[in-house]
Enzyme design. Structure first.
Site, PDB file in Angstrom:
ATOM      1  N   HIS A  55       0.828  -1.203   0.000  1.00 31.42           N
ATOM      2  CA  HIS A  55       0.000   0.000   0.000  1.00 31.42           C
ATOM      3  C   HIS A  55       0.869   1.262   0.000  1.00 31.42           C
ATOM      4  O   HIS A  55       0.582   2.240  -0.695  1.00 31.42           O
ATOM      5  CB  HIS A  55      -0.900  -0.021   1.234  1.00 31.42           C
ATOM      6  CG  HIS A  55      -1.956   1.040   1.243  1.00 31.42           C
ATOM      7  ND1 HIS A  55      -3.101   0.959   0.501  1.00 31.42           N
ATOM      8  CD2 HIS A  55      -2.025   2.224   1.919  1.00 31.42           C
ATOM      9  CE1 HIS A  55      -3.848   2.042   0.714  1.00 31.42           C
ATOM     10  NE2 HIS A  55      -3.208   2.816   1.565  1.00 31.42           N
ATOM     11  N   GLU A  77      -1.827  -5.646  -3.752  1.00 22.58           N
ATOM     12  CA  GLU A  77      -2.561  -5.200  -2.567  1.00 22.58           C
ATOM     13  C   GLU A  77      -3.949  -5.846  -2.522  1.00 22.58           C
ATOM     14  O   GLU A  77      -4.417  -6.262  -1.452  1.00 22.58           O
ATOM     15  CB  GLU A  77      -2.684  -3.676  -2.612  1.00 22.58           C
ATOM     16  CG  GLU A  77      -3.395  -3.069  -1.416  1.00 22.58           C
ATOM     17  CD  GLU A  77      -3.651  -1.593  -1.623  1.00 22.58           C
ATOM     18  OE1 GLU A  77      -3.324  -0.823  -0.720  1.00 22.58           O
ATOM     19  OE2 GLU A  77      -4.187  -1.218  -2.682  1.00 22.58           O
ATOM     20  N   ASN A 398      25.512 -24.577  -3.500  1.00 22.66           N
ATOM     21  CA  ASN A 398      26.242 -25.847  -3.425  1.00 22.66           C
ATOM     22  C   ASN A 398      25.673 -26.752  -2.336  1.00 22.66           C
ATOM     23  O   ASN A 398      25.524 -27.965  -2.521  1.00 22.66           O
ATOM     24  CB  ASN A 398      27.729 -25.586  -3.149  1.00 22.66           C
ATOM     25  CG  ASN A 398      28.466 -25.141  -4.393  1.00 22.66           C
ATOM     26  OD1 ASN A 398      28.095 -25.503  -5.503  1.00 22.66           O
ATOM     27  ND2 ASN A 398      29.488 -24.327  -4.217  1.00 22.66           N
TER      28      ASN A 398
END
Length: 670
Positions: A55, A77, A398
């Protein structure tokens, strides 16, 4: 066609810069909150927090005329609004859509920052969000402009001591506000002069009432949108509080200045000044350079004090000089620490990116992994913060790809199907220790050796001499990988040479510990700062050299009988490791003269990433705080020299670039 003139208007430069900084901070917080939402979908406070974040971005972007940014955040929103109202539950489809649009939001903001426009296609993301909204229930309310006849001009209520002033406010808003505190409401149709007058009037009324608080709430308006009223804003002691509040359904979006009721205002305390300010990094660098010069002056004063006391010990003048020298030393140290802290940033700025990374990799690999973050409040120099991200990304990828096993493999081994990766940071003296540990299958040294021989990294003869620790360090060799097939994630070893290179560049040390079936830990040790360092002063061939202390592991004394050749390289055995000796005078002074044999020999053990080397030195002088100074454009870059420093007696001493020296010497020996 959108008008982006505000973005390039010199008078708007400061506002635009503030918008970028604040929006980036909001997006960083959202990156964490969105990942957390997936694991805690029923957390109402978190849903409200995320809703308010989107918002806020929507309102501020609307003020600057950023239509695409506003529209994208408006759709996000709407989805969050339905979730927090309980009209739908968070699921994988919704989260994927939100996160994809969130990534697009970041890319769009980068375009706005760099190109001062919105040349970015948001339609695919808007379409995806609309589909999610459809699947959640009803469509969002279409945006409409309020009718002109529904607007009113400035109005005063003469029956109130503190009159209510409104500028272009919807009729239903007027009815509601009759029972609320005094307001000044600003809409997008107002001119700059009208807005300025509204603020002047608000401040005037605040002073008349002795009010200590003026809360600015609201957002720039471009349309009527659907949202839900938020709880009242809590009291804050700050004199000026900037907040965004959501209004009830079908309200006209307006910028409001809410003045507290008179009774509450009388109870307010005196205004409190702002606690933080934003400062350009260049100013901090300039301040740090000045402090560096003060440190050099402090060192010079200390040396003068020592020399003076040798000749005039016991005199009143000598005592006064000693007292002054100690005081200057203390104050300089405090000043240096204070300035260094201004450049320190919490490492959470980097760590906060990784929950999302682990979440995405979990979906891609089909592995269930829990990321545990510890010590995120640990502070590190800004320069290091910017450089450490890439190595950590490599290590986490990894661990995900080759460290943690699949749920099926973990169950067979009697482990929890959900693996754990621990990312931790802590201070240790003038260093920071970063640990990346997983509870996966670990690394088998014999497999590493076999793969290294297969790839031609080492010979069978050399492999037979390696300890398990040295075998593990082979994963840092360029091009090494234990992956059976190439993936788009990583293999344990793919990119590890990049990690080593980056850690070395930061004058750091990297170490690896692994146990088959238990997991792997990679430990990175970095200096807290690169500007003012602790240095070990040594004498080599009659010259004083500074070795950065963050590269020094330990200093030992050996006899000539402890030094023996291995493949024409002098080595010593230190506990369970064979340490090669390097002759740095060969590179520094271009001499091939062999070191003079002595009954005892000082050896400085230094760490270069995961490797260890020994440097012969003739004499140990001591430890000093060193300010690194550039050699200047006339000398330029000298091989093996990181810079210079000025000693207390005015002597210029060179600072060795350990990584460059070692790499050069080992390359020549090979």
């Amino acid at each position: 066609m959108a008008d982006y003139s505000l973005l390039v208007d010199p008078e708007m430069a400061e506002i635009f810069e503030s918008f970028l900084v604040e929006t980036k901070e909001i997006l960083e917080k959202l990156d964490i909150d969105l990942v957390q939402l997936e694991s805690t979908p029923d957390d109402e406070d978190l849903l409200n927090e995320i809703f308010r974040s989107f918002h806020t971005i929507k309102g501020t972007s609307g003020f600057l005329g950023l239509e695409k940014l506003q529209k994208l955040t408006h759709h996000l929103e709407d989805i969050l609004n339905k979730l927090r109202k309980g009209e739908a539950k968070v699921n994988e489809q919704i989260m994927d859509g939100i996160l994809e649009s969130f990534d697009a939001l970041n890319e769009l903001l980068n375009v706005v920052e760099n190109e001062k426009n919105e040349d970015f296609d948001t339609e695919p993301y808007l379409k995806s969000l609309k589909e999610i909204l459809n699947s959640m229930g009803t469509e969002p309310v279409q945006q409409e402009e309020p009718k002109q006849e529904e607007k009113e001009v400035v109005k005063e209520d003469e029956n109130e001591k503190t009159p209510e002033v409104e500028v272009e406010v919807a009729k239903e808003e007027i009815a509601r506000d009759e029972t609320t505190s005094d307001e000044i409401v600003i809409t997008e149709d107002m001119t700059d002069e009208e807005i300025e007058q509204a603020f002047i009037l608000a401040n005037k009324k605040a002073k008349e009432e002795n009010s200590s608080k003026l809360a600015i709430t609201g957002e720039a308006i471009t349309s009527t949108e659907t949202s839900v009223a938020e709880p009242p804003v809590e009291k804050n002691d700050n004199p000026i509080e900037v907040q965004l509040e959501e209004k009830s359904a079908n309200d006209t979006k307006e910028k409001k200045i809410n003045q507290p009721p008179k009774k509450k205002a009388e109870k307010q305390t005196k205004p409190v000044a702002e606690q933080t300010i934003r400062v350009d990094v260049e100013r901090l660098d300039e301040l740090l350079n000045i402090v560096s010069e003060i440190v050099l002056g402090r060192n010079r004063l200390t040396q003068v004090n020592e020399d003076f006391n040798k000749e005039h010990e016991g005199t009143e003048l000598a005592r006064n000089l000693s007292d002054t020298s100690r005081q200057i030393d203390l104050l300089t140290t405090q000043l240096q620490q204070a300035v260094m802290k201004t450049r320190m940033i919490r490492i959470e700025k980097v760590f906060n990116k990784y929950p999302r990374l682990v979440r995405d990799l979990s979906k891609e690999t089909g592995k269930k992994v829990n990321l545990v973050i510890e010590g995120e409040k640990t502070e590190l120099d800004k320069t290091l913060i910017e450089e450490i991200n890439d190595p950590l990304v490599h290590l986490i990828r990894n661990s995900m790809d080759h460290g943690v096993e699949s749920p099926e493999e973990r169950e067979k081994a009697g482990k929890d199907p959900k693996g754990t990766i621990r990312l931790a940071a802590e201070h240790e003296g003038n260093h920071i220790i970063i640990t990346i540990a997983d509870d996966g299958g670990g690394i088998d040294p014999q497999k590493i050796i076999a793969k290294s021989i297969e790839k031609g990294i080492i010979t069978k003869e050399k492999a037979s001499e390696l300890t398990d620790k040295e075998a593990l360090n082979l994963i840092f060799a360029p091009g090494f990988s234990t992956a059976e097939k190439v993936t788009n994630i990583s293999g344990r070893g793919v990119g590890m040479d990049v990690v080593k290179t980056n850690v070395t560049k930061l004058r750091g040390i990297i170490d690896i510990e692994s146990e088959v079936g238990k997991g792997t830990s990679i430990i990175i040790k970095l200096p807290l700062t690169l500007a003012i360092i602790q240095g070990l002063l040594v004498e080599i061939v009659g010259e004083t050299i500074v070795i950065p202390l963050n590269s020094v592991i330990e200093v030992i004394t050996v006899t000539e009988d402890d030094i023996y050749p291995v493949n024409k390289t002098e080595c010593i055995r230190l506990r369970d490791r064979v340490i090669p000796l390097v002759n740095i005078e060969q590179l520094l002074y271009h001499t091939d003269t062999l070191p003079v044999k002595k009954e005892s020999q000082y050896i400085v053990i230094i760490g270069l990433a995961e490797k260890r080397y020994g440097i012969r030195v003739d004499r140990l002088i001591g430890q000093k705080e060193i300010v690194i100074k550039s050699l200047g454009k006339y000398l330029g870059n000298i091989e093996g020299i990181a810079g210079s420093t000025i000693m207390g007696d005015g002597k210029v001493v060179m600072i060795a670039d350990i990584s460059e020296l070692i790499n050069k010497i080992t390359a020549e020996n090979e």
